[in-house]
Design an enzyme around this catalytic site. Structure first.
Site, short mmCIF file in Angstrom:
data_model
loop_
_atom_site.label_atom_id
_atom_site.label_comp_id
_atom_site.label_asym_id
_atom_site.label_seq_id
_atom_site.Cartn_x
_atom_site.Cartn_y
_atom_site.Cartn_z
N ASP A 65 -6.32 19.71 -14.06
CA ASP A 65 -6.62 18.57 -14.63
C ASP A 65 -6.29 18.43 -15.80
O ASP A 65 -6.81 19.05 -16.77
CB ASP A 65 -8.23 18.17 -14.30
CG ASP A 65 -8.78 16.89 -14.87
OD1 ASP A 65 -8.08 16.31 -15.83
OD2 ASP A 65 -9.84 16.58 -14.33
N LYS A 102 -7.51 7.45 -19.50
CA LYS A 102 -7.85 8.15 -20.70
C LYS A 102 -6.33 8.01 -21.54
O LYS A 102 -6.10 7.01 -21.95
CB LYS A 102 -8.15 9.61 -20.66
CG LYS A 102 -9.24 9.78 -19.43
CD LYS A 102 -10.65 9.14 -19.93
CE LYS A 102 -11.71 8.85 -18.43
NZ LYS A 102 -11.96 10.26 -18.07
N TYR A 137 -15.71 18.21 -15.41
CA TYR A 137 -16.00 16.86 -15.67
C TYR A 137 -17.08 16.46 -14.61
O TYR A 137 -16.89 16.61 -13.50
CB TYR A 137 -14.68 15.91 -15.43
CG TYR A 137 -15.10 14.50 -15.27
CD1 TYR A 137 -15.56 13.66 -16.38
CD2 TYR A 137 -14.78 13.84 -14.30
CE1 TYR A 137 -15.87 12.35 -16.33
CE2 TYR A 137 -15.12 12.28 -13.99
CZ TYR A 137 -15.76 11.67 -15.21
OH TYR A 137 -16.08 10.40 -15.12
N ARG A 177 0.61 -1.23 0.14
CA ARG A 177 -0.04 0.00 -0.05
C ARG A 177 0.86 1.38 0.05
O ARG A 177 0.53 2.40 -0.39
CB ARG A 177 -0.88 -0.07 1.26
CG ARG A 177 -1.69 1.22 1.15
CD ARG A 177 -3.13 1.14 1.98
NE ARG A 177 -3.13 0.29 2.93
CZ ARG A 177 -2.58 0.34 4.14
NH1 ARG A 177 -1.85 1.24 4.46
NH2 ARG A 177 -2.81 -0.55 5.04
C1 LIG Z 1 -12.44 10.65 -16.89
C2 LIG Z 1 -12.09 11.89 -16.35
C3 LIG Z 1 -11.82 11.99 -14.84
C4 LIG Z 1 -12.18 10.71 -13.80
O1 LIG Z 1 -11.15 9.78 -14.00
P1 LIG Z 1 -11.61 8.35 -13.57
O2 LIG Z 1 -10.43 7.74 -14.22
O3 LIG Z 1 -12.68 8.16 -14.44
O4 LIG Z 1 -11.78 8.22 -11.88
C5 LIG Z 1 -11.65 13.31 -14.26
N1 LIG Z 1 -11.19 14.48 -15.07
C6 LIG Z 1 -11.60 14.44 -16.49
C7 LIG Z 1 -11.32 15.41 -17.32
C8 LIG Z 1 -12.05 12.94 -17.02
O5 LIG Z 1 -12.05 12.86 -18.34
#
Ligand SMILES: *Cc1c(COP(=O)(O)O)cnc(C)c1O
Length: 381
Positions: free
Chosen positions: A172, A197, A100, A48
């Protein structure tokens, strides 16, 4: 090292135990100790806290974002959650009114009773943004380009204000990736990723990341992650690490295809608005040219009719594009935000920012562009 070298070699070395060129998947929860409290290897006691496969990924993340410390999480939202937990009742966080859906849901539902106050504003209005800052303000959180409307904010301009007021500034960077934009170089303190992504890039895992400019903050966040537990497993760490090695190649093709898809849609008689920062018609096209290396693979559009039926019919007809949640993989995907990715945003809030019933979001993949355009053409009749 240049970026295209860093994605492959940044923070990486052959595995010290065997010389394996690729980091092995260390599928272990624990590590042997010689004497109580004296592990065989000082960095590894319990997985962890640390796992060598995750460590290798974390070094790669820090390298490609030009940060001091990278941390890999079980999802993008787990990464965001870990950061927000650093704050306490009475603290204020300023963020955007176009986020998001899952981030918005976390800020408004999960942290609703935490006593942390969130302000949702249009970050392109720097005066209104600055006027909200007070002695309780601790963090500014932005997303650029935004999901799904591809709005941009000026990272360097916001960083100037957060620096002046000594606030933490997090970006982000999921949509842009460090191939297109490096928030830490532009003055941010923290970068967050949904590595699900583009970093993973193959739609085969869920993962998240935080990268900090400052090692001390990275250490605090690591403690927070260790103490709460949302770590990324070794297999998924390996896959993200492997994904990063082709990030530059994939992004280049995503950008080429994205631009062509956006131009095609802009010239289609059924389409009303196309949201893509690479089009001169995009309100932040100049900022995009300044802040980003290229414009990415995400394209949103709506219909002249304004009818949801047109969006649904399109989404039922597409063949090469797959109707699915998520984005950033090698394959092209299409999404209907109001029914899918942004279903958790209240109707009045989504209409306020322009997420209409007929809006479609495309994640343009790296297939042959002719096939993609043919598919869009037949689905738009
Ligand atoms: C998908 C996404 C998230 C969340 O991420 P997860 O891996 O699905 O938890 C946060 N910000 C953006 C811009 C996203 O496209």
């Amino acid at each position: 090292m240049k970026f295209n070298t860093k994605v492959i070699h940044g923070g990486q070395k052959p595995d010290p135990s065997t010389g394996a060129v690729m980091t092995p998947i260390y599928q272990t929860s624990t590590y042997a100790q010689i004497s109580p409290g004296q592990p065989m290897h000082s960095d590894y006691e319990y997985a962890r806290a640390t796992n060598p496969t995750r460590t290798a990924l974390e070094h790669a993340l820090a390298s490609i974002e030009n940060g001091a410390r990278g941390l890999a999480f079980s999802s993008g939202l787990a990464a965001t959650d870990c950061l927000i937990r650093m704050f306490k009742s009475g603290d204020e966080i300023i963020t955007m009114n176009d986020l998001y859906g899952g981030t918005y849901r976390m800020f408004t539902k999960i942290f609703k009773d935490s006593g942390i106050k969130f302000h949702f504003v249009d970050m392109n209005d720097l005066e209104i943004f600055e006027s909200l800052i007070n002695e309780n303000t601790k963090l500014v959180w932005v997303e650029t380009p935004t999901n799904p409307l591809m709005k941009l904010v000026d990272i360097a301009a916001i960083a100037e204000i957060t620096t002046k007021h000594k606030l933490l500034f997090a970006v982000d960077n999921t949509f842009a990736t460090p191939y297109l934009q490096k928030p830490l170089d532009l003055g941010a303190d923290i970068v967050m990723h949904s590595a699900t992504k583009y970093l993973g890039g193959h739609s085969d895992l869920i993962a998240g990341a935080l990268v900090t400019k400052d090692a001390e903050l990275g250490k605090k966040l690591h403690f927070q992650q260790f103490a709460t537990g949302a770590i990324l497993g070794p297999m998924d760490s390996f896959l993200v690490l492997r994904g990063i090695k082709t990030l530059h190649l994939r992004m280049q093709r995503h950008c080429e295809n994205g631009q062509k898809v956006a131009e095609f849609l802009e010239n289609n008689s059924k389409v009303k608005n196309v949201y893509y920062p690479g089009l001169p018609s995009h309100p932040s096209h100049e900022l995009a040219k300044k802040q980003m290396k290229d414009f990415g693979g995400m394209v949103s559009f709506n219909f002249k009719s304004g009818e949801m039926e047109d969006a649904i019919s399109f989404l039922e007809k597409i063949k090469i594009f797959t109707l699915a949640e998520s984005l950033g993989g090698v394959e092209s995907l299409a999404n209907h935000p109001i029914n899918m990715s942004h279903a958790s945003v209240p109707v009045d809030k989504r209409l306020e920012v322009g997420i209409t019933d007929d809006l479609i979001r495309l994640s343009v993949g790296i297939e042959d562009i002719d096939d993609l355009l043919d598919d869009l053409e037949q689905a738009l009749v």
